[in-house]
Scaffold this motif. Structure first.
Motif, PDB file in Angstrom:
ATOM      1  N   ALA A  42      44.651  19.024  79.553  1.00  0.00           N
ATOM      2  CA  ALA A  42      44.996  20.117  78.474  1.00  0.00           C
ATOM      3  C   ALA A  42      46.534  19.260  77.921  1.00  0.00           C
ATOM      4  O   ALA A  42      46.658  19.327  76.710  1.00  0.00           O
ATOM      5  CB  ALA A  42      45.399  21.448  79.058  1.00  0.00           C
ATOM      6  N   LYS A  43      47.139  18.712  78.792  1.00  0.00           N
ATOM      7  CA  LYS A  43      48.376  18.214  78.253  1.00  0.00           C
ATOM      8  C   LYS A  43      48.187  17.230  77.372  1.00  0.00           C
ATOM      9  O   LYS A  43      48.824  17.158  76.074  1.00  0.00           O
ATOM     10  CB  LYS A  43      49.153  17.820  79.447  1.00  0.00           C
ATOM     11  CG  LYS A  43      50.557  17.015  78.993  1.00  0.00           C
ATOM     12  CD  LYS A  43      51.427  17.913  78.378  1.00  0.00           C
ATOM     13  CE  LYS A  43      53.048  17.078  78.178  1.00  0.00           C
ATOM     14  NZ  LYS A  43      53.865  17.812  77.143  1.00  0.00           N
ATOM     15  N   VAL A  45      45.417  16.539  75.476  1.00  0.00           N
ATOM     16  CA  VAL A  45      44.833  16.914  74.177  1.00  0.00           C
ATOM     17  C   VAL A  45      46.093  17.619  73.379  1.00  0.00           C
ATOM     18  O   VAL A  45      46.066  17.319  72.328  1.00  0.00           O
ATOM     19  CB  VAL A  45      43.764  18.140  74.623  1.00  0.00           C
ATOM     20  CG1 VAL A  45      43.417  18.896  73.294  1.00  0.00           C
ATOM     21  CG2 VAL A  45      42.457  17.433  75.012  1.00  0.00           C
ATOM     22  N   LYS A  46      46.874  18.442  73.942  1.00  0.00           N
ATOM     23  CA  LYS A  46      47.736  18.961  73.108  1.00  0.00           C
ATOM     24  C   LYS A  46      48.792  17.566  72.786  1.00  0.00           C
ATOM     25  O   LYS A  46      49.219  17.752  71.380  1.00  0.00           O
ATOM     26  CB  LYS A  46      48.910  19.820  74.132  1.00  0.00           C
ATOM     27  CG  LYS A  46      50.005  20.315  73.450  1.00  0.00           C
ATOM     28  CD  LYS A  46      50.989  20.959  74.406  1.00  0.00           C
ATOM     29  CE  LYS A  46      52.145  20.637  74.580  1.00  0.00           C
ATOM     30  NZ  LYS A  46      53.142  19.635  74.235  1.00  0.00           N
ATOM     31  N   GLU A  47      49.046  16.659  73.324  1.00  0.00           N
ATOM     32  CA  GLU A  47      50.134  15.596  72.816  1.00  0.00           C
ATOM     33  C   GLU A  47      48.944  14.982  72.006  1.00  0.00           C
ATOM     34  O   GLU A  47      49.742  14.505  70.805  1.00  0.00           O
ATOM     35  CB  GLU A  47      50.429  14.742  74.047  1.00  0.00           C
ATOM     36  CG  GLU A  47      51.184  15.258  75.133  1.00  0.00           C
ATOM     37  CD  GLU A  47      52.456  15.363  74.443  1.00  0.00           C
ATOM     38  OE1 GLU A  47      53.039  14.917  73.495  1.00  0.00           O
ATOM     39  OE2 GLU A  47      53.137  16.433  74.964  1.00  0.00           O
ATOM     40  N   ILE A  48      47.773  14.590  71.851  1.00  0.00           N
ATOM     41  CA  ILE A  48      47.089  14.096  70.931  1.00  0.00           C
ATOM     42  C   ILE A  48      46.979  14.879  69.540  1.00  0.00           C
ATOM     43  O   ILE A  48      46.936  14.301  68.453  1.00  0.00           O
ATOM     44  CB  ILE A  48      45.790  13.755  71.215  1.00  0.00           C
ATOM     45  CG1 ILE A  48      45.692  12.681  72.305  1.00  0.00           C
ATOM     46  CG2 ILE A  48      44.759  13.209  70.145  1.00  0.00           C
ATOM     47  CD1 ILE A  48      44.392  12.355  73.150  1.00  0.00           C
ATOM     48  N   ALA A  49      46.892  16.299  69.702  1.00  0.00           N
ATOM     49  CA  ALA A  49      46.751  17.266  68.707  1.00  0.00           C
ATOM     50  C   ALA A  49      48.242  16.965  67.905  1.00  0.00           C
ATOM     51  O   ALA A  49      48.163  17.202  66.513  1.00  0.00           O
ATOM     52  CB  ALA A  49      46.283  18.345  68.817  1.00  0.00           C
ATOM     53  N   GLY A  50      49.080  16.947  68.430  1.00  0.00           N
ATOM     54  CA  GLY A  50      50.537  16.954  68.067  1.00  0.00           C
ATOM     55  C   GLY A  50      50.782  15.691  67.356  1.00  0.00           C
ATOM     56  O   GLY A  50      51.271  15.661  66.100  1.00  0.00           O
ATOM     57  N   MET A  51      50.147  14.555  68.096  1.00  0.00           N
ATOM     58  CA  MET A  51      50.563  13.243  67.081  1.00  0.00           C
ATOM     59  C   MET A  51      49.528  13.185  66.007  1.00  0.00           C
ATOM     60  O   MET A  51      49.888  12.609  65.117  1.00  0.00           O
ATOM     61  CB  MET A  51      50.179  12.250  67.950  1.00  0.00           C
ATOM     62  CG  MET A  51      51.240  11.907  69.146  1.00  0.00           C
ATOM     63  SD  MET A  51      52.894  11.767  68.459  1.00  0.00           S
ATOM     64  CE  MET A  51      52.636  10.077  67.450  1.00  0.00           C
ATOM     65  N   MET A  52      48.275  13.876  65.939  1.00  0.00           N
ATOM     66  CA  MET A  52      47.588  13.910  64.769  1.00  0.00           C
ATOM     67  C   MET A  52      48.187  14.589  63.706  1.00  0.00           C
ATOM     68  O   MET A  52      48.414  14.073  62.601  1.00  0.00           O
ATOM     69  CB  MET A  52      46.211  14.723  65.175  1.00  0.00           C
ATOM     70  CG  MET A  52      45.175  13.924  65.927  1.00  0.00           C
ATOM     71  SD  MET A  52      43.669  14.830  66.345  1.00  0.00           S
ATOM     72  CE  MET A  52      42.562  13.762  66.596  1.00  0.00           C
TER      73      MET A  52
END
Length: 59
Positions: A42-43, A45-52
């Motif tokens: 989950a962390k 995925v959150k980091e990847i979404a934030g970078m997107m």
């Protein structure tokens, strides 16, 4: 060589190109008795979404 979660997060945060897609390839809940893998996934995925959002823009 296995990277620890913190190293993966650091690697993700250093990306300076647009990210257009990502996948969590495998997560086996029956083998994750302490839910640690779920929390790390989950962390990430959150980091990847934030970078997107950061590298590609919100709209």
């Amino acid at each position: 060589m296995v990277l620890q979660p913190g190293k993966w997060i650091n690697l993700i945060q250093r990306i300076d190109q647009p990210i257009v897609g990502a996948d969590v390839v495998e997560y086996n809940a029956s083998q994750d008795v302490s839910n640690l893998t779920a929390l790390v996934a989950a962390k990430l995925v959150k980091e990847i979404a934030g970078m997107m959002l950061k590298t590609h823009g919100a709209g």
